[in-house]
Design an enzyme around this catalytic site. Sequence first.
Site, PDB file in Angstrom:
ATOM      1  N   ASN A   1     -45.283  57.323 -68.597  1.00 38.41           N
ATOM      2  CA  ASN A   1     -44.042  58.244 -69.176  1.00 38.41           C
ATOM      3  C   ASN A   1     -43.100  59.291 -68.485  1.00 38.41           C
ATOM      4  O   ASN A   1     -42.841  59.990 -68.196  1.00 38.41           O
ATOM      5  CB  ASN A   1     -44.255  58.958 -70.793  1.00 38.41           C
ATOM      6  CG  ASN A   1     -45.527  60.551 -70.097  1.00 38.41           C
ATOM      7  OD1 ASN A   1     -45.797  60.439 -69.057  1.00 38.41           O
ATOM      8  ND2 ASN A   1     -45.455  60.960 -71.166  1.00 38.41           N
TER       9      ASN A   1
ATOM     10  N   TYR B   1     -56.844  71.490 -73.343  1.00 47.99           N
ATOM     11  CA  TYR B   1     -57.149  70.223 -72.298  1.00 47.99           C
ATOM     12  C   TYR B   1     -59.065  69.555 -72.860  1.00 47.99           C
ATOM     13  O   TYR B   1     -59.273  69.115 -72.840  1.00 47.99           O
ATOM     14  CB  TYR B   1     -57.086  70.248 -70.561  1.00 47.99           C
ATOM     15  CG  TYR B   1     -57.841  69.244 -69.847  1.00 47.99           C
ATOM     16  CD1 TYR B   1     -56.550  68.385 -69.540  1.00 47.99           C
ATOM     17  CD2 TYR B   1     -58.579  69.882 -68.983  1.00 47.99           C
ATOM     18  CE1 TYR B   1     -57.201  67.901 -68.995  1.00 47.99           C
ATOM     19  CE2 TYR B   1     -59.069  69.549 -67.489  1.00 47.99           C
ATOM     20  CZ  TYR B   1     -58.144  67.822 -67.920  1.00 47.99           C
ATOM     21  OH  TYR B   1     -58.627  67.022 -66.558  1.00 47.99           O
TER      22      TYR B   1
END
Length: 328
Positions: free
Chosen positions: A33, A146
């Site tokens: 993306n 994360y």
Amino acid sequence: MKTVLITGAAGFLGSHLCDKFIAEGFKVIGMDNLITGDKRNLEHLFKLEQFDFYHHDVTKFVHVAGKVDYILHFASPASPIDYLKIPIQTLKVGSLGTHNLLGLAKEKDARFMIASTSEVYGDPQVHPQKETYYGNVNTIGPRGVYDEAKRFQESITMAYHRFHGLDTRIARIFNTYGPRMRLNDGRVIPAFIGQALRGEDLTVFGDGLQTRSFCYVQDQVEGLYRLLMSDYTKPVNIGNPEEITILDFAKEIIKLTGTEQKIIYKELPKDDPLQREPDISLARKILGWEPKVSRADGMKVTYDYFKSLSKEELHKSEHKDFSKHIRA
């Protein structure tokens, strides 16, 4: 000709994986993306018939026409600057994105591999880190977006393997470096080289005695390829076990660049791991793999790459404007 789908294809590691699979005779579908990826990393492949690129966010439904034999899920912000600015997108690509791609792998009967990370070990209390170590992670700390995204990736991948019989692989990737890394993304190597090239002092956090282990991208890609083609379904560490302190590494950078910068010290970020070194006994045994490129040789190539960047690129404070994605 077999087909492989690689998400995060325009990123540093993803683009090198695209090169590897093209060289091995695969048809490659790259998907990204472009939040943190850069199409310039793939420009040399666009002219090839065996390469296609899909500009798509994998947190949305993923459809690929035709047969797909392998899926490598490498889409994720991977640097502290990235995942601290887009924490929700980071969590979504690790959860929704992984779920979508596992569903696609199930539909296509494709072998599936995720890019997990040494960050699943958190700030480790075991050294070096073996695959059997469960980790020491602060789930609600700033790095948790994360770390936990990657831990969830592993869990849902194993659930699909056990419940649906999906053919899966889990790669725990340790610090990797080489050409196509982004300057100023918060990771050690591009940060130090960028500062040296701009004539700035090198910033070391804490006392600099925390350690890292750096694996050249060529070695990393070979290890990942061998893992994908193996029959092993549990996590495998892929990294270089040669450990060095950040302070000593900063001194190496000053010597490599021929600059005379000073080293300055700043406060250590919260939950920053104090030690990082992979135990690669399993990779040696299962894959017959270990790193071949010395840090001296790999860093020379990497430095030459950064030195070739334009002055405009060198002086950018950040590679991307994340403002429109912060509320994703």
